[in-house]
Write a protein that holds these residues in place. Structure first.
Motif, short mmCIF file in Angstrom:
data_model
loop_
_atom_site.label_atom_id
_atom_site.label_comp_id
_atom_site.label_asym_id
_atom_site.label_seq_id
_atom_site.Cartn_x
_atom_site.Cartn_y
_atom_site.Cartn_z
N GLY A 265 0.89 -1.31 -0.01
CA GLY A 265 -0.04 -0.20 0.09
C GLY A 265 0.83 1.41 -0.09
N MET A 266 2.03 1.22 0.80
CA MET A 266 2.77 2.32 0.97
C MET A 266 3.65 2.93 -0.46
N GLN A 267 3.79 1.59 -1.20
CA GLN A 267 4.49 1.85 -2.39
C GLN A 267 3.63 2.58 -3.52
N THR A 268 2.50 2.14 -3.67
CA THR A 268 1.51 2.37 -4.76
C THR A 268 1.32 4.08 -4.51
N ARG A 269 1.20 4.22 -3.26
CA ARG A 269 0.94 5.85 -2.75
C ARG A 269 1.99 6.48 -3.16
N SER A 270 3.23 6.25 -2.72
CA SER A 270 4.61 7.01 -2.87
C SER A 270 4.82 7.10 -4.26
N GLY A 400 4.24 -1.96 -7.12
CA GLY A 400 4.79 -1.51 -8.55
C GLY A 400 4.01 -2.06 -9.70
N ALA A 401 3.87 -3.38 -9.51
CA ALA A 401 2.96 -3.97 -10.64
C ALA A 401 1.50 -3.55 -10.59
N VAL A 402 0.82 -3.56 -9.42
CA VAL A 402 -0.43 -3.22 -9.41
C VAL A 402 -0.51 -1.68 -9.81
N THR A 403 0.29 -0.79 -9.46
CA THR A 403 0.19 0.61 -10.09
C THR A 403 0.37 0.48 -11.74
N GLY A 404 1.57 -0.05 -12.27
CA GLY A 404 1.51 -0.20 -13.54
C GLY A 404 0.24 -0.75 -14.32
N ILE A 405 -0.50 -1.86 -13.64
CA ILE A 405 -1.46 -2.39 -14.07
C ILE A 405 -2.87 -1.49 -14.28
N ILE A 406 -2.98 -0.71 -13.09
CA ILE A 406 -4.13 0.26 -12.93
C ILE A 406 -3.80 1.29 -13.63
N GLU A 421 -10.56 8.45 -17.12
CA GLU A 421 -10.59 6.99 -16.49
C GLU A 421 -8.97 7.12 -16.10
N ALA A 422 -7.81 7.61 -16.79
CA ALA A 422 -6.57 7.85 -16.23
C ALA A 422 -6.50 8.41 -14.98
N GLU A 427 -5.72 8.07 -8.80
CA GLU A 427 -6.59 8.30 -7.60
C GLU A 427 -6.56 6.87 -6.88
N MET A 428 -7.24 5.79 -7.50
CA MET A 428 -7.26 4.48 -7.08
C MET A 428 -5.72 4.16 -6.29
N ASN A 429 -4.53 4.36 -7.18
CA ASN A 429 -3.29 3.87 -6.45
C ASN A 429 -2.84 4.67 -5.37
N TYR A 430 -3.45 6.17 -5.26
CA TYR A 430 -2.94 6.92 -4.45
C TYR A 430 -3.85 7.00 -2.88
N VAL A 431 -4.88 6.57 -3.19
CA VAL A 431 -6.10 6.59 -1.95
C VAL A 431 -6.40 5.14 -1.46
N TRP A 432 -6.82 4.32 -2.54
CA TRP A 432 -7.61 3.21 -2.13
C TRP A 432 -6.74 1.94 -2.09
N VAL A 433 -5.87 1.84 -2.76
CA VAL A 433 -4.98 0.61 -2.55
C VAL A 433 -4.15 0.61 -1.20
N PRO A 434 -3.68 1.76 -0.74
CA PRO A 434 -3.24 1.83 0.61
C PRO A 434 -4.09 1.60 1.53
#
Length: 478
Positions: A265-270, A400-406, A421-422, A427-434
């Motif tokens: 979660g921290m990685q997707t946000r950062s 990182g993989a989740v971020t790239g996929i999303i 959509e982009a 926003e999904m990576n920055y807010v909800w995955v963490p």
């Protein structure tokens, strides 16, 4: 002739007293804390900005970068335990963990710089270059980072002193990450003549940070001491024997899971922070300000020894997870309104929460070393703590993989105006995955029970070590 009439109980009492007095000098405390500071100077630059460098500077697609991060984590499935086993088999006049800072700080510095190099080549060769340099720095990061955790049980056997050491270490580690967050983009712009997408600018920043980190690792090596030595820790442990330390070691399982999902979660946000402020908020310069707010985490880090003593390590970390979730929700509200002050408040609350979390993970792993010995009779600092680096990097890689996929699924295109959509993908990576990562970590903590059994566990280990040392002394006399 003097007759030594002390028995096992006397030896146990003496060792228990030594445990209480087993404090680490402030010079060594500070030197140990610099290890995480050095790691974060280089690796926080990589974990926070490398994806942006790959997509917006080097020109590699987001999906390809996400795949790279995933492949690197497969490699981590082997390199983390490999370094742990190597530590368990290392016996030098400097100790088991310390030598790795001497041996691998220079190679780590070299590959840290190569990651931010952008040679002029075809797209296929760019991807090959990225794979070689990123996987290389990842392996070498384990070589210098795993000893930071594996040495902790050897620095002191005093439980509260371990919390103090880990807290000071986390303070300096957070400070290092904050410095990078605050100055990286301005430094890149300075060396890149005003551009944050300058290849030369990124190379110069990586070079400066790598050299500083290398020098610091030499200082850490020179000023630390592995003072806790048991009969078992002085011997090379066979691989199969060391793995027995993990048998039914449920505290270890819980901490490793938390380390994985928390850092995912921290990685997707950062790593999407720059994207979020560049595209969603239309001001990339805000990223440095928001990332610099990591400094507030130091307030939580400072009081962690006090809170862990009052309410326990488990409850302190649980409090941190709750604050981290609350901060993300406030941040989400600010992002919907494009309100920077609200985003700032949410970020501050979140960083206060993560400040409680990050300083205790290493302590809980050190406790799981004791738990493994208590339950299974095997003390294997290397293999037990090596999974800390593996699980964190695995989580960061999956993140990182989740971020790239999303981002790819949302239709992200570098250096263009983004579609709705982009923007939602960012926003999904920055807010909800963490939030998902923090929530699952909080649930896992509910099953962590070591705080309740720690007094008995430590007393039993004191007695065990006293018996072993007495037997070794008798064998030596004979």
């Amino acid at each position: 002739m003097r007759v030594d009439a002390s028995g096992p109980e006397d030896n146990a009492n003496a060792e228990s007293s030594a445990r209480r007095k087993n404090m680490v000098p402030w010079t060594e405390r500070f030197s140990y804390s610099l290890s995480d500071f050095a790691c974060n100077l280089s690796f926080s630059l990589i974990s926070t900005y490398l994806m942006f460098f790959y997509t917006d500077v080097f020109g590699i697609g987001a999906a390809a970068v996400g795949t790279l991060f995933l492949v690197a984590r497969i490699v981590d499935a082997f390199d983390g335990p490999f370094w742990g086993i190597m530590i368990d088999h290392t016996h030098t006049r400097w100790g088991k963990s310390r030598p790795y800072w001497l041996w691998f700080s220079i190679p780590f510095a070299v590959f840290s710089v190569l990651c931010f190099s952008a040679p002029d080549m075809s797209m296929g060769m760019k991807i090959v270059w990225a794979y070689v340099t990123y996987i290389g720095v990842d392996i070498l990061y384990s070589a210098v980072n795993i000893p930071i955790t594996s040495i902790l049980p050897s620095l002191t056997s005093n439980p509260q002193e371990r919390v103090t050491l880990s807290t000071i270490r986390q303070f300096m580690g957070t400070l290092g990450a904050t410095i990078i967050s605050a100055i990286a983009l301005p430094m890149v712009a300075f060396f890149g003549k005003g551009s944050t997408t300058s290849a030369h600018g990124w190379f110069m920043v990586a070079l400066i940070m790598a050299v500083i980190a290398m020098i610091i690792f030499f200082v850490v090596f020179a000023n630390t001491k592995e003072r806790v030595q048991t009969v078992q820790s002085k011997k090379s442990i066979p691989i199969l024997t060391s793995l027995k330390a993990l048998k039914k070691n449920w505290p270890w399982v819980i901490v490793i899971f938390i380390n994985f999902i928390y850092w995912l979660g921290m990685q997707t946000r950062s790593q999407v922070t720059v994207y979020f402020f560049k595209y969603n908020m239309h001001d990339a310069t805000l990223a440095s300000f928001i990332l610099s707010l990591q400094l507030v985490a130091l307030a939580a880090v400072v009081v962690t020894p006090w809170t862990s003593k009052k309410i326990g390590k488990r409850n302190t970390m649980l409090l941190g997870m709750i604050l981290a979730i609350l901060g993300q929700l406030i941040l989400w509200g600010g992002s919907k309104a494009l309100n920077v002050p609200t985003i700032t408040i949410g970020t501050i609350v979140g960083y206060l929460g993560t400040g409680f979390v990050s300083g205790l993970i290493a302590v809980m792993l050190a406790d799981s070393v004791d738990y493994g010995e208590w339950k299974n009779g095997v003390r294997a600092e290397g293999i037990v703590t090596s999974f800390s680096s593996f699980s964190a990097k695995f989580g960061m890689g999956i993140g990182g993989a989740v971020t790239g996929i999303i981002l790819s699924a949302g239709g992200y295109v570098a250096n263009h105006v983004q579609t709705a959509e982009a923007l939602r993908a960012i926003e999904m990576n920055y807010v909800w995955v963490p939030i998902i990562g923090f929530g699952l970590s909080a649930i896992a903590l509910l099953f962590y029970k070591v705080d309740k059994i720690e007094p008995k566990m430590l007393a039993d280990l004191d007695a065990k070590h006293a018996r072993e040392n007495a037997a070794a002394k008798d064998a030596g006399n004979n």
